[in-house]
Design a protein around this motif. Structure first.
Motif, short mmCIF file in Angstrom:
data_model
loop_
_atom_site.label_atom_id
_atom_site.label_comp_id
_atom_site.label_asym_id
_atom_site.label_seq_id
_atom_site.Cartn_x
_atom_site.Cartn_y
_atom_site.Cartn_z
N PRO A 196 -16.56 -20.77 34.62
CA PRO A 196 -15.36 -20.20 35.23
C PRO A 196 -14.09 -20.86 34.70
N LEU A 197 -13.05 -20.04 34.56
CA LEU A 197 -11.74 -20.54 34.16
C LEU A 197 -10.81 -20.49 35.35
N GLU A 198 -9.89 -21.41 35.40
CA GLU A 198 -8.92 -21.45 36.49
C GLU A 198 -7.84 -20.40 36.27
N HIS A 199 -7.43 -19.77 37.35
CA HIS A 199 -6.33 -18.80 37.30
C HIS A 199 -5.00 -19.51 37.29
N ARG A 200 -4.07 -18.89 36.60
CA ARG A 200 -2.67 -19.31 36.72
C ARG A 200 -1.93 -18.24 37.50
N ALA A 201 -1.96 -17.01 37.00
CA ALA A 201 -1.32 -15.90 37.73
C ALA A 201 -2.28 -15.38 38.80
N THR A 202 -1.72 -14.88 39.88
CA THR A 202 -2.53 -14.18 40.87
C THR A 202 -1.93 -12.80 41.07
N ALA A 203 -2.78 -11.81 41.10
CA ALA A 203 -2.36 -10.43 41.34
C ALA A 203 -3.10 -9.95 42.57
N THR B 194 -0.92 -14.19 32.27
CA THR B 194 -1.75 -12.98 32.16
C THR B 194 -2.67 -12.90 33.36
N PHE B 195 -3.18 -11.70 33.61
CA PHE B 195 -4.28 -11.53 34.56
C PHE B 195 -5.08 -10.31 34.12
N ARG B 196 -6.28 -10.18 34.65
CA ARG B 196 -7.19 -9.10 34.24
C ARG B 196 -7.77 -8.38 35.44
N PHE B 197 -8.12 -7.13 35.18
CA PHE B 197 -8.98 -6.35 36.07
C PHE B 197 -10.25 -6.05 35.28
N VAL B 198 -11.26 -5.55 35.98
CA VAL B 198 -12.54 -5.27 35.33
C VAL B 198 -12.88 -3.79 35.45
N ASP B 199 -13.20 -3.18 34.33
CA ASP B 199 -13.72 -1.81 34.30
C ASP B 199 -15.13 -1.85 34.89
N PRO B 200 -15.40 -1.08 35.96
CA PRO B 200 -16.74 -1.09 36.55
C PRO B 200 -17.84 -0.72 35.56
N GLU B 201 -17.51 0.05 34.54
CA GLU B 201 -18.50 0.46 33.53
C GLU B 201 -18.67 -0.60 32.43
N GLY B 202 -17.78 -1.58 32.40
CA GLY B 202 -17.89 -2.65 31.42
C GLY B 202 -17.51 -2.28 30.00
N GLU B 203 -16.83 -1.15 29.82
CA GLU B 203 -16.50 -0.68 28.48
C GLU B 203 -15.06 -0.99 28.05
N VAL B 204 -14.15 -1.06 29.00
CA VAL B 204 -12.73 -1.17 28.70
C VAL B 204 -12.21 -2.51 29.20
N GLY B 205 -11.56 -3.27 28.32
CA GLY B 205 -10.90 -4.49 28.73
C GLY B 205 -9.55 -4.15 29.33
N ILE B 206 -9.19 -4.79 30.43
CA ILE B 206 -7.90 -4.53 31.10
C ILE B 206 -7.19 -5.87 31.27
N GLU B 207 -6.10 -6.04 30.54
CA GLU B 207 -5.36 -7.30 30.58
C GLU B 207 -3.88 -7.01 30.76
N LEU C 204 1.14 -3.82 44.23
CA LEU C 204 0.48 -4.90 43.52
C LEU C 204 1.54 -5.97 43.32
N THR C 205 1.31 -7.13 43.88
CA THR C 205 2.25 -8.25 43.79
C THR C 205 1.63 -9.32 42.93
N VAL C 206 2.45 -9.89 42.05
CA VAL C 206 1.97 -10.93 41.14
C VAL C 206 2.74 -12.21 41.40
N ASP C 207 2.02 -13.31 41.42
CA ASP C 207 2.61 -14.64 41.53
C ASP C 207 2.27 -15.34 40.21
N PHE C 208 3.31 -15.80 39.50
CA PHE C 208 3.08 -16.35 38.17
C PHE C 208 3.98 -17.54 37.89
#
Length: 190
Positions: free
Chosen positions: A131-138, A43-56, A171-175
């Motif tokens: 902080p948590l370590e990443h596995r996937a990178t986007a 999995t990987f996430r982006f962040v809503d600048p308004e902090g209202e919506v989770g994006i996974e 958008l390239t993902v390494d997983f």
């Protein structure tokens, strides 16, 4: 970096795997009659600048195919987006969450476009302030910095379907998969 996604130690009902296994077989791009063999690879996430919506975003495998499945999580229904509604879940910290197929959520569209056009990457992850370590990178990339985008996004569902599509940005993902790593283009901005 897209920002920092603050994660919670929470109980989810149904679980994310249960939501995916129920929803995926109803999609016309899914290869198979059920998702009983569903495996969440990364999995990987982006962040809503308004902090209202989770994006996974989930990278999952079922019946030998690997899928790119972005979801958004909202505290209230998104008006006019019933066709994009995946379902709801109870989150022990945040309460009821409305889950949407992210390509139909304007917050996801704006953030994905920004990540690609700015050459940004997925969010950092934090659990209880640690902080948590990443596995996937986007990683987003803009091919021609002098060119303007038409703003048209193409989102891959089966990760092998978009490799031949050209655009001004990707958008390239390494997983992680099968004990190794795999790289795939999962979105193109034209």
């Amino acid at each position: 970096m897209s920002g920092t996604a603050e994660l919670h130690r929470a109980t989810l009902s149904p679980s994310k795997a249960e939501v995916l296994a129920d929803w995926l077989p109803r999609q016309d791009w899914f290869e198979g009659e059920d998702a009983g063999d569903l495996e969440i690879l990364d999995t990987f996430r982006f962040v809503d600048p308004e902090g209202e919506v989770g994006i996974e975003t989930f990278l999952v495998r079922s019946h030998g195919a690997i899928y790119h499945v972005p979801f958004t999580y909202r505290g209230a229904p998104l008006k006019g987006a019933d066709r994009w509604l995946v379902g709801t879940m109870q989150h022990s910290v945040l309460g009821e969450r409305f889950i949407y197929d992210a390509p139909g959520d304007p917050v996801y569209q704006v953030e994905l476009t920004r990540v690609i056009s700015e050459g940004d990457s997925q969010a950092e992850l934090e659990l209880d302030g640690e902080p948590l370590e990443h596995r996937a990178t986007a990683q987003g990339s803009w091919v021609d910095p002098t060119a303007e985008s038409s703003g048209v996004l193409r989102i891959a569902r089966n990760i092998d379907e978009i490799s031949a599509v050209r655009g001004r940005g990707t958008l390239t993902v390494d997983f992680a998969v099968d004990g190794g790593r795999r790289e795939a283009v999962v979105a193109v901005l034209r």
